[in-house]
Design an enzyme around this catalytic site. Sequence first.
Site, short mmCIF file in Angstrom:
data_model
loop_
_atom_site.label_atom_id
_atom_site.label_comp_id
_atom_site.label_asym_id
_atom_site.label_seq_id
_atom_site.Cartn_x
_atom_site.Cartn_y
_atom_site.Cartn_z
N GLU A 70 0.83 -1.22 0.00
CA GLU A 70 0.00 0.00 0.00
C GLU A 70 0.86 1.26 0.00
O GLU A 70 0.57 2.23 -0.72
CB GLU A 70 -0.93 0.01 1.21
CG GLU A 70 -2.10 -0.95 1.12
CD GLU A 70 -3.18 -0.46 0.18
OE1 GLU A 70 -3.11 0.65 -0.36
OE2 GLU A 70 -4.14 -1.23 -0.01
N GLU A 77 1.86 6.36 -7.03
CA GLU A 77 0.77 7.18 -7.56
C GLU A 77 1.06 8.67 -7.38
O GLU A 77 0.84 9.46 -8.30
CB GLU A 77 -0.54 6.81 -6.86
CG GLU A 77 -1.12 5.50 -7.34
CD GLU A 77 -2.46 5.20 -6.71
OE1 GLU A 77 -2.96 6.00 -5.88
OE2 GLU A 77 -3.03 4.15 -7.07
N LYS A 95 0.61 2.86 -12.74
CA LYS A 95 -0.28 2.88 -11.58
C LYS A 95 -1.03 1.56 -11.44
O LYS A 95 -1.22 1.07 -10.31
CB LYS A 95 -1.29 4.03 -11.69
CG LYS A 95 -0.69 5.39 -11.45
CD LYS A 95 -1.78 6.43 -11.56
CE LYS A 95 -1.37 7.79 -11.12
NZ LYS A 95 -2.48 8.74 -11.13
N ASP A 96 -1.45 0.96 -12.55
CA ASP A 96 -2.15 -0.32 -12.50
C ASP A 96 -1.25 -1.43 -11.96
O ASP A 96 -1.69 -2.27 -11.16
CB ASP A 96 -2.68 -0.72 -13.88
CG ASP A 96 -3.83 0.16 -14.34
OD1 ASP A 96 -4.39 0.90 -13.50
OD2 ASP A 96 -4.16 0.10 -15.55
#
Length: 124
Positions: A70, A77, A95-96
Site C-alpha cells: 500500500e 501514484e 499505476k495499475d
Amino acid sequence: MSRKYSTPGYHPIKKIKVIFKGLHIAVITDFSVAYKLILSIPIAIGAIAFHKWVDLSLILIATGLMLLGELLNSAIEILCDFVEQQQNPQIGAIKDIAAAAAGVGIFVWVAILIIEVIQLWAIV
C-alpha cells in the site's frame, strides 16, 4: 563521484523519525492504509492473549506485506501524478501495476486474517 550530505554519518534516530513520519502521512491521508492497519490490531491482540506466537508472527508478516504494498503504491501514484498531470497511458499502466502489487499483499493479508479469526474463534 560521491554525494555530499548536509550531515555526514549514519543517524538511525533520524531514519526512524522519517519512517514514522511517512507512516503517519500514509495513515492520515490514505483510508485504505488506516482501516487495514486497524483491522489487524485486534486480531494480533487476540493472538497475544492466547499465546499464539506463530499466529502473531503470521499476522505481523501479512500486515507488513500489505502495508509495504500500500505504501509503495501510494508513493508511486503520488510520484506519477507529480510527473505527469495529464492523462497518459504509460502512467496509467504504471499505476495499475503498482495497484496490482498492493492487491497481492492485500489478498495474502485477508487470507491470513480470515484463517486467524477462525482459529481464534474456535479457542473462544
